[in-house]
Design an enzyme around this catalytic site. Sequence first.
Site, PDB file in Angstrom:
ATOM      1  N   GLU A   1      -0.964   9.982   8.704  1.00 50.70           N
ATOM      2  CA  GLU A   1      -0.012   9.402   8.556  1.00 50.70           C
ATOM      3  C   GLU A   1       0.373   9.607  10.458  1.00 50.70           C
ATOM      4  O   GLU A   1       0.314  10.410  10.859  1.00 50.70           O
ATOM      5  CB  GLU A   1       0.950  10.168   8.176  1.00 50.70           C
ATOM      6  CG  GLU A   1       2.328   8.886   7.961  1.00 50.70           C
ATOM      7  CD  GLU A   1       1.877   8.187   6.878  1.00 50.70           C
ATOM      8  OE1 GLU A   1       0.849   6.334   7.132  1.00 50.70           O
ATOM      9  OE2 GLU A   1       1.683   8.439   5.628  1.00 50.70           O
ATOM     10  N   HIS A   2       0.033   8.506  11.028  1.00 52.87           N
ATOM     11  CA  HIS A   2       0.165   7.983  12.483  1.00 52.87           C
ATOM     12  C   HIS A   2      -0.598   8.692  13.029  1.00 52.87           C
ATOM     13  O   HIS A   2      -0.425   9.439  14.443  1.00 52.87           O
ATOM     14  CB  HIS A   2       1.711   9.034  13.046  1.00 52.87           C
ATOM     15  CG  HIS A   2       2.838   7.995  12.486  1.00 52.87           C
ATOM     16  ND1 HIS A   2       3.773   7.461  13.266  1.00 52.87           N
ATOM     17  CD2 HIS A   2       3.641   8.323  11.559  1.00 52.87           C
ATOM     18  CE1 HIS A   2       4.929   6.534  12.748  1.00 52.87           C
ATOM     19  NE2 HIS A   2       5.304   7.742  11.516  1.00 52.87           N
TER      20      HIS A   2
ATOM     21  N   TYR B   1       9.197   3.984  16.549  1.00 49.13           N
ATOM     22  CA  TYR B   1       7.935   4.263  16.968  1.00 49.13           C
ATOM     23  C   TYR B   1       7.176   4.104  17.662  1.00 49.13           C
ATOM     24  O   TYR B   1       5.771   4.012  18.366  1.00 49.13           O
ATOM     25  CB  TYR B   1       7.882   3.133  14.926  1.00 49.13           C
ATOM     26  CG  TYR B   1       6.032   2.865  15.325  1.00 49.13           C
ATOM     27  CD1 TYR B   1       5.845   3.631  13.994  1.00 49.13           C
ATOM     28  CD2 TYR B   1       4.972   1.805  15.638  1.00 49.13           C
ATOM     29  CE1 TYR B   1       4.425   2.952  13.663  1.00 49.13           C
ATOM     30  CE2 TYR B   1       4.172   1.909  15.180  1.00 49.13           C
ATOM     31  CZ  TYR B   1       3.570   2.534  14.560  1.00 49.13           C
ATOM     32  OH  TYR B   1       2.051   1.993  14.111  1.00 49.13           O
TER      33      TYR B   1
ATOM     34  N   SER C   1       4.546  -1.251   3.232  1.00 44.12           N
ATOM     35  CA  SER C   1       3.956  -2.037   3.368  1.00 44.12           C
ATOM     36  C   SER C   1       3.851  -3.801   3.209  1.00 44.12           C
ATOM     37  O   SER C   1       3.015  -4.095   2.392  1.00 44.12           O
ATOM     38  CB  SER C   1       2.321  -2.272   3.864  1.00 44.12           C
ATOM     39  OG  SER C   1       1.925  -1.314   3.867  1.00 44.12           O
ATOM     40  N   SER C   2       5.532  -4.530   2.688  1.00 43.60           N
ATOM     41  CA  SER C   2       5.983  -5.415   2.523  1.00 43.60           C
ATOM     42  C   SER C   2       5.364  -6.576   3.231  1.00 43.60           C
ATOM     43  O   SER C   2       4.812  -7.745   2.895  1.00 43.60           O
ATOM     44  CB  SER C   2       7.030  -5.810   1.955  1.00 43.60           C
ATOM     45  OG  SER C   2       7.947  -5.278   3.165  1.00 43.60           O
TER      46      SER C   2
ATOM     47  N   ASP D   1      -2.032  -0.742   7.616  1.00 40.72           N
ATOM     48  CA  ASP D   1      -1.233  -1.084   6.964  1.00 40.72           C
ATOM     49  C   ASP D   1      -2.394  -3.143   6.257  1.00 40.72           C
ATOM     50  O   ASP D   1      -2.954  -2.894   5.030  1.00 40.72           O
ATOM     51  CB  ASP D   1      -0.449  -1.718   6.928  1.00 40.72           C
ATOM     52  CG  ASP D   1       0.003  -0.324   7.098  1.00 40.72           C
ATOM     53  OD1 ASP D   1       0.057   0.455   6.809  1.00 40.72           O
ATOM     54  OD2 ASP D   1       1.939  -0.973   7.797  1.00 40.72           O
TER      55      ASP D   1
ATOM     56  N   ARG E   1       0.370  -1.245   0.127  1.00 40.55           N
ATOM     57  CA  ARG E   1       0.296   0.006   0.068  1.00 40.55           C
ATOM     58  C   ARG E   1       0.917   1.341   0.525  1.00 40.55           C
ATOM     59  O   ARG E   1       2.228   1.258   0.337  1.00 40.55           O
ATOM     60  CB  ARG E   1      -0.516  -0.004   1.434  1.00 40.55           C
ATOM     61  CG  ARG E   1       0.130  -0.036   2.431  1.00 40.55           C
ATOM     62  CD  ARG E   1      -0.443   1.694   3.495  1.00 40.55           C
ATOM     63  NE  ARG E   1       0.816   1.025   4.252  1.00 40.55           N
ATOM     64  CZ  ARG E   1       1.814   1.806   3.597  1.00 40.55           C
ATOM     65  NH1 ARG E   1       2.312   1.911   3.601  1.00 40.55           N
ATOM     66  NH2 ARG E   1       2.717   2.407   5.638  1.00 40.55           N
TER      67      ARG E   1
ATOM     68  N   GLY F   1      11.092  -2.675   3.056  1.00 39.84           N
ATOM     69  CA  GLY F   1      12.277  -1.749   3.452  1.00 39.84           C
ATOM     70  C   GLY F   1      11.316  -0.558   2.968  1.00 39.84           C
ATOM     71  O   GLY F   1      12.523   0.661   2.805  1.00 39.84           O
TER      72      GLY F   1
HETATM   73  C1  GLA Z   1       3.737   2.827  10.138  1.00 38.91           C
HETATM   74  C2  GLA Z   1       2.139   1.067  10.490  1.00 38.91           C
HETATM   75  C3  GLA Z   1       0.700   1.797  10.433  1.00 38.91           C
HETATM   76  C4  GLA Z   1       0.643   3.293  10.754  1.00 38.91           C
HETATM   77  C5  GLA Z   1       1.831   4.149   9.603  1.00 38.91           C
HETATM   78  C6  GLA Z   1       2.391   5.417  10.056  1.00 38.91           C
HETATM   79  O1  GLA Z   1       2.938   1.891   8.353  1.00 38.91           O
HETATM   80  O2  GLA Z   1       2.274   0.085  10.269  1.00 38.91           O
HETATM   81  O3  GLA Z   1       0.393   1.331  11.238  1.00 38.91           O
HETATM   82  O4  GLA Z   1       0.654   3.656  11.748  1.00 38.91           O
HETATM   83  O5  GLA Z   1       3.482   3.451  10.059  1.00 38.91           O
HETATM   84  O6  GLA Z   1       1.235   5.979  10.161  1.00 38.91           O
END
Ligand code: GLA
Length: 409
Positions: free
Chosen positions: A37-38, A227, A131-132, A177, A31, A127
């Site tokens: 984000e976050h 994170y 979202s691999s 993700d 994705r 990396g």
């Molecule tokens: C990573 C996490 C997600 C999300 C993003 C930031 O991809 O896996 O759940 O928190 O960071 O938006």
Amino acid sequence: MSYLDLAVQVAQEFAQAYGRHPRWIVAAPGRVNVIGEHTDYNDGFVLPMAIERYAVMAADKSADGGSTIQIRDVSGVEPVLIDLSAPIKPGSPKWGNYPRGVIAGCLARGINPGGLDVLLHSTVPLGGGLSSSAALEVCTATLLEAVTGKKLDPVEKALLCQKAEHEFAGVPCGIMDQFISVMGRENHLLLLDCRSCTTQQVPVTDPAVQLLVSNSNVKHELANGEYAKRRAQCEAAAKILGVPSLRDATAEALENARGKMEDVVFRRARHVIGEIERTLHAAEGIRASNWPTVGQLMYASHFSLRDDYEVSCKELDALVEIAGNIGISGGVFGSRMTGGGFGGSTVTLVKRDAAAEIKKQMAADYKKKTGIEAAIFVSRPAGGATVVKVAGKDLIAQAGSHATGRLDP
Ligand code: GLA
């Protein structure tokens, strides 16, 4: 490459690896998050889309009739062996922890495929912040559904995969993700309310725009520890504000409580509260094909992630700056980092007829500035996880003209 073409290739690779044809083939996409984000672990909104990069698994019952799931990867890395007759625990090789966690979750729900020989081929860059790992998790769950004929509810499936990532890979991720990999729809973004787990499909039908994904090809090590720290800071802010999560806080309430919290906690919360609002505005902008507004929201998101949330890095900033310099007159509406941060990718909203030129210029300027080659590609919003072939039913053949080849029975 479409997932059907990729599936044809993986069928052949399976035949080479195991000496027979696969009975099942499934695919799950990576994705890119357009905005939001976050915000997912703060009960907020996110607006991702699935991309045309997939984890694909081809499988057959295990040749020896035993109860082990063997997963080989086309790259030739150490295969994963999962013995279903013993309790499943995290182990080595490490990449196997994603499928291990998912298989453990499926077994707990009575979804037991028995022994399998599996071949994995993923085109989601590792990396790259695309979202691999979620693609691998959702692909595994989809394979177990296909083999057993038992279907998980989509929300339960995404949550099961997220749990695998928490408990087996040790990453305290949110739900974005896995949800988009399960629920993506072609030509739509997914507006996900991370509190209620309800979704709205937001159509992107304007042929005049495209999204460019630019992989910076850097991944800085601090990603995981930082994170978890951000999550804790958000929770601390919510506690001081007296709300269950930052979803319930307003910019005004935060401003009034500024004196009660450390500056860093204040700035983290300011990002999250602003980003939730931007995400909802962007969804409206997309529905109205108001691209200049969406683009401005993307830049604002990036600056907030850079300055308040501090999850960007100089390479991501360089990519966004380069896109900004090309500007609207050169066909760029907006650009931002995407995903967890500290490396990975940016997403850039561009005019379709300028996309090829923008791609070339971004790659050249990035190379000049950083010495690194970026990997830049265009993706339509793709569909979510899917079964391509199930014993006795060949969906590639049914899809006909979409695929360049046919699968053998
Ligand atoms: C990573 C996490 C997600 C999300 C993003 C930031 O991809 O896996 O759940 O928190 O960071 O938006």
